[in-house]
Design an enzyme around this catalytic site. Sequence first.
Site, short mmCIF file in Angstrom:
data_model
loop_
_atom_site.label_atom_id
_atom_site.label_comp_id
_atom_site.label_asym_id
_atom_site.label_seq_id
_atom_site.Cartn_x
_atom_site.Cartn_y
_atom_site.Cartn_z
N GLY A 1 -27.94 -7.99 -0.94
CA GLY A 1 -27.62 -9.42 -0.88
C GLY A 1 -27.20 -9.80 0.52
N SER A 2 -26.35 -10.82 0.60
CA SER A 2 -26.02 -11.39 1.92
C SER A 2 -25.04 -10.50 2.68
CB SER A 2 -25.40 -12.77 1.74
OG SER A 2 -24.10 -12.64 1.20
N GLY B 1 -21.71 -8.58 1.46
CA GLY B 1 -21.74 -7.14 1.78
C GLY B 1 -20.45 -6.68 2.45
N GLU C 1 -27.51 -3.16 1.43
CA GLU C 1 -28.78 -3.66 1.99
C GLU C 1 -28.62 -5.15 2.17
OE1 GLU C 1 -30.74 -1.66 3.09
OE2 GLU C 1 -30.39 0.17 1.94
N CYS D 1 -35.87 -9.95 2.55
CA CYS D 1 -34.93 -9.57 3.60
C CYS D 1 -35.71 -9.03 4.80
CB CYS D 1 -33.89 -8.59 3.09
SG CYS D 1 -34.58 -7.15 2.37
C1 UN1 Z 1 -36.16 -7.18 -0.06
O1 UN1 Z 1 -36.57 -8.22 0.46
O2 UN1 Z 1 -34.97 -7.09 -0.46
O3 UN1 Z 1 -40.73 -4.28 2.47
C2 UN1 Z 1 -37.01 -5.99 -0.30
C3 UN1 Z 1 -40.79 -5.25 1.70
C4 UN1 Z 1 -40.69 -5.00 0.22
C5 UN1 Z 1 -39.26 -4.93 -0.22
C6 UN1 Z 1 -38.38 -6.06 0.27
N1 UN1 Z 1 -41.36 -3.75 -0.10
O4 UN1 Z 1 -40.94 -6.40 2.10
#
Ligand code: UN1
Length: 540
Positions: free
Chosen positions: A249-250, A254, A271, A305
Amino acid sequence: MPPGMTRKLETKKNGSFVPTVVVHNLIGGEERAPRAGAEIESRSACDQSDLVGIAPASTLEDVREACRAAKGAQRRWANMPAPARGEIIGRLGETLSRHKETLSRVVCREIGKPMREARGEVQEAIDTAHFFQSEGRRLYGQTVPSEMPNKELFTYRRPLGVAGLITAGNFPIAVPSWKIIPALLCGNTVVWKPSDDASTIAFLFGRMLEEAGVPPGVLNIVHGTGAVAGQAVLTCVDERLVDKISFTGSTAIGRQVGEICGRNLQVPSLELGGKNPMIVLRDADIDLAVDGALFSGFGTAGQRCTSLANLILDKPIKKAFTEKLLARVNGICIGNPNLSEDVFYGPLIAERFFARFMEHYDMAKKDGAKLITKEGRITAANKPANFVGDPASGYYVFPAIWDGVRIDMNIGQTEVFGPTINLIEVDGFEEALQVANGTPYGLSSSIYTQSPQTMLTFKQGIGAGMSSINNSTSGAEAHLPFGGNGWSGNGTRESGIWVLDAYTKWHAVNVDLAGKLQLAQIDVDFGQTREATDLSALGG
Ligand code: UN1
């Protein structure tokens, strides 16, 4: 209404029945309503009139109960041989494969991800299951030589106990699979708090795990908001009911997770956000790089992300590249992906993402950046010609490209979740690398160049946890370490063999068969020394 059954509500479209799933918590192997009885609606991001699921709004008491169930089931689960646990994970892979199309449909309907990407997401969970099925037959420890005779040393991976997993809505099945599958394989039990934007897919994923044979209490799912149910999972860390947190998350949340785990002397897996750079140098294959920038920046409506944020363009190619990219961006099909496979990106997942996205325009304008695309929300009166569906039914926004950005601007530094990228002009590789490393984040990164020497220097100099050469910033494979540095995480990694360190602790064991007390360092026989060599003749 029993859990998992569908009921007819106001979700009728064109006279046809659209099912609503009644989502329940999973605690101790039972599907249960929450104690307080409150419910959260999960409406389709594509169409707010479509009620996909109704989920419990769990409270601290529900979460505590789930944690106690997980604690109670842990020892037995850990005592099941790892290859047997792996077989259950393998069956999960088969179950997911069997239901791949339906699950993808629900991902598409609930959070608005195009079917192509939704299928990819379910496949990522299948890949993860396949990888960890056989990890159950490895989960290696080591044999280590002892410094004493008749003594052997060994290391074993041991489970941590109860893993509390908190996940986001943008990858509602792939990212949870990265956490749940290795946590279980390693002999932990799980309490999972999925995103309230994706309660339905979480419930179905839970069902798949139950179907695969995960015993009662081993996987527990508590639905609800981050503010109440998510916080409750963290409270359970303080109450010693949870032994490990993994959070996606953010960065702001985090940090809180890190503080709570830190004071309990636990290492969480974090993450977090990103401000991912892509460099395009003058020797790049421009068409290939345009393809990569288009998907990185605007695929999933920029809600990964790993999405592209800062597009760093070498001066000699900037103009031509920008023109090509702009033409492609203006041609993409935006809209409701349930209605057409042509949709390149769908809506923002939730109102709060939309509200934050709308704030970024002012920030960028104050910085002096120039928007070279249309601005804001797509409406019936202001929509692209090829828009699919009704723009008022979800939070659909125009793709945004900002020109004239410098890395030290707020817009160059602040993560914005949504389809927006910054163009930053540089002169040559050295400056490009400096700019790419010029934010506090370090999740993903990418470079387009034909030069092997530049590829090598980039690999050695970039601060991100993940890098692509001549490919997009997103699209990590399921068996490579996933994670970031700086504000993107705390250095822990998910996926592949590397995630095993997140869900196990090392146990060192020595077995002494000498029949007498042998003390390390003290009773050690390193053999006799010989008489010292006489070096006096050499003037010594
Ligand atoms: C995410 O955005 O939390 O590499 C995961 C990627 C994907 C997973 C993203 N396999 O964009």
